[in-house]
Design an enzyme around this catalytic site. Structure first.
Site, PDB file in Angstrom:
ATOM      1  NE  ARG A 128      -8.974  -4.077   2.940  1.00 20.75           N
ATOM      2  CZ  ARG A 128      -7.863  -4.253   3.662  1.00 20.75           C
ATOM      3  NH1 ARG A 128      -7.936  -4.711   4.899  1.00 20.75           N
ATOM      4  NH2 ARG A 128      -6.683  -3.963   3.152  1.00 20.75           N
TER       5      ARG A 128
ATOM      6  CE  LYS B 280      -2.843  -3.531   8.296  1.00 23.06           C
ATOM      7  NZ  LYS B 280      -3.247  -3.634   6.900  1.00 23.06           N
TER       8      LYS B 280
HETATM    9  C1  LIG Z   1      -2.534  -4.627   6.404  1.00 24.80           C
HETATM   10  C2  LIG Z   1      -2.261  -4.668   4.964  1.00 24.80           C
HETATM   11  C3  LIG Z   1      -1.211  -5.471   4.498  1.00 24.80           C
HETATM   12  C4  LIG Z   1      -0.383  -6.361   5.399  1.00 24.80           C
HETATM   13  O1  LIG Z   1      -1.134  -7.429   5.883  1.00 24.80           O
HETATM   14  P1  LIG Z   1      -0.480  -8.636   6.731  1.00 24.80           P
HETATM   15  O2  LIG Z   1      -1.518  -9.681   6.712  1.00 24.80           O
HETATM   16  O3  LIG Z   1      -0.184  -8.083   8.080  1.00 24.80           O
HETATM   17  O4  LIG Z   1       0.754  -9.059   6.032  1.00 24.80           O
HETATM   18  C5  LIG Z   1      -0.964  -5.439   3.135  1.00 24.80           C
HETATM   19  N1  LIG Z   1      -1.694  -4.676   2.297  1.00 24.80           N
HETATM   20  C6  LIG Z   1      -2.706  -3.902   2.722  1.00 24.80           C
HETATM   21  C7  LIG Z   1      -3.480  -3.089   1.725  1.00 24.80           C
HETATM   22  C8  LIG Z   1      -3.013  -3.870   4.070  1.00 24.80           C
HETATM   23  O5  LIG Z   1      -4.031  -3.086   4.487  1.00 24.80           O
END
Ligand SMILES: *Cc1c(COP(=O)(O)O)cnc(C)c1O
Length: 364
Positions: free
Chosen positions: A133, A38
């Site tokens: 969250r 993402k």
């Molecule tokens: C975005 C996200 C990740 C990855 O996060 P990074 O900090 O880019 O490694 C992992 N788990 C969830 C649920 C996320 O939303």
């Protein structure tokens, strides 16, 4: 034909190096990897490097990006990272092998839809360990949901549990926190009389446990984006040594459209700027400055761009312009010159999402 700017150059060999380094470091400690796309808006060429580099699962918060991966022939299982919207259940089931979940109503909808599609959909139940969250807060409710999925929802498979830290509440993935997750996994495993496939201990910040080699036994999976793409956060915020990871995957290139000597303090009565704010302007006298043809619409916040050349300072921006102080820059800048910038996660998500920014690929 002339090159068009702004451009975001993506070095696929640097990226491939990072994917392999993180995959291997995790594998050495029995941890498998979900590669999270993402941060680059799921650019399929990037996803392909993640897949070829050995991640087990491709993850994103957005179905559109996972759909793109599939349409580009990526064959890895796909995981939806954001709790599914009830309005997207049909595509979650048709597209994704896995989703992360925290609501009974959503699990019920997934089960119904999977039955309809004659599929078994795998779910990972999220636990909130304090970051506030997503995830079950009440641990009894978590265990109850796990049992319900296991025993009553024929078209769902309870793949495991997971947690997310360091996103909203800035909570650290300490050994204690991750042991809490393992303890919950053990409770569920005892009740369902089998092992869970996935105990997912977080994102990039949880790589601190891999680097320190103290990831609690029982954590067998992480979901990582930032460390692979940029490798900035662990180093910048936590002083971890990630010298083995390349920081040059992304380079932003923007074109100079004006270069003049001007006063540093606005002349006239001061109101508000283009975004209704009242910035403070420091009078440093007449200074050399340049305008580049890129603005907040493209990258969000100018403080998230880092000029690669010495002597260039970003002093402000509006929607489509970025203003640079180049008084200390060694050399002349004129219209048509190209300047390069490093970026961070915040600017990366905007730049890759912006149709005015051309994405180009290079290799070493
Ligand atoms: C975005 C996200 C990740 C990855 O996060 P990074 O900090 O880019 O490694 C992992 N788990 C969830 C649920 C996320 O939303």
């Amino acid at each position: 034909m002339k090159e068009r700017y702004p451009r975001l150059e993506i070095n696929l060999s640097a990226l491939s190096h990072n994917v392999r380094e993180v995959v291997n470091a995790c594998a050495e400690q029995g941890v498998s990897l979900t590669g999270v796309i993402k941060g680059v808006t799921g650019i399929p060429e990037v996803t392909k490097v993640f897949a070829d580099g050995g991640v087990d699962i491709i993850g994103s918060s957005r179905l559109e990006q996972l759909r793109d991966a599939k349409d580009h022939g990526i064959e890895k299982p796909l995981m939806l990272l954001r709790i599914p919207m009830l309005s997207e259940i049909q595509e979650v089931v048709s597209l994704c092998t896995y989703s992360l979940n925290s609501e009974m109503a959503v699990l019920e909808a997934l089960n119904l839809e999977a039955t309809k599609q004659a599929k078994v959909h795998s779910v990972v139940l999220m636990v909130d360990l304090g970051d506030l969250r997503e995830g079950f807060w009440d641990k009894d409710e978590l265990v109850e949901a796990a049992l319900k999925v296991e025993n009553e929802m024929d078209s769902l498979y309870l793949a495991g549990i997971g947690t997310n830290v360091g996103c909203y509440g800035s909570v650290l993935p300490t050994v204690d926190k991750l042991e809490e997750l393992v303890a919950l996994a053990n409770i569920i495993e005892t009740k369902i009389e089998r092992k869970l496939d996935i105990v997912s201990g977080g994102a990039t910040s949880s790589l601190m446990r891999i680097i320190d080699k103290n990831v609690p036994k029982g954590i067998n999976s992480l979901r990582v984006g930032e460390a692979i793409l940029l490798a900035r956060d662990l180093w910048l915020f936590y002083d971890y040594n990630v010298d083995n990871l390349r920081k040059d995957v992304f380079t932003l290139q923007a074109e100079v459209i004006e270069s003049k000597v001007k006063p540093s303090h606005p002349q006239g009565e001061i109101g508000v700027d283009a975004f209704g704010k009242k910035p403070v302007y420091i009078d440093r006298g007449m200074r050399k400055r340049a305008l580049i043809a890129i603005g907040k619409v493209d990258y969000g916040d100018p403080s998230e761009l880092f000029p690669k050349d010495a002597g260039i300072e970003i002093i402000g921006a509006s929607s489509d312009h970025t203003i640079l102080d180049i008084e200390d820059y060694d050399g002349e800048l004129k219209p048509g010159d190209i300047l390069e910038f490093d970026i961070n996660y915040a600017s990366l998500v905007y730049l890759t999402n912006c149709k005015n920014v051309r994405i180009v690929f290079c290799e070493d």
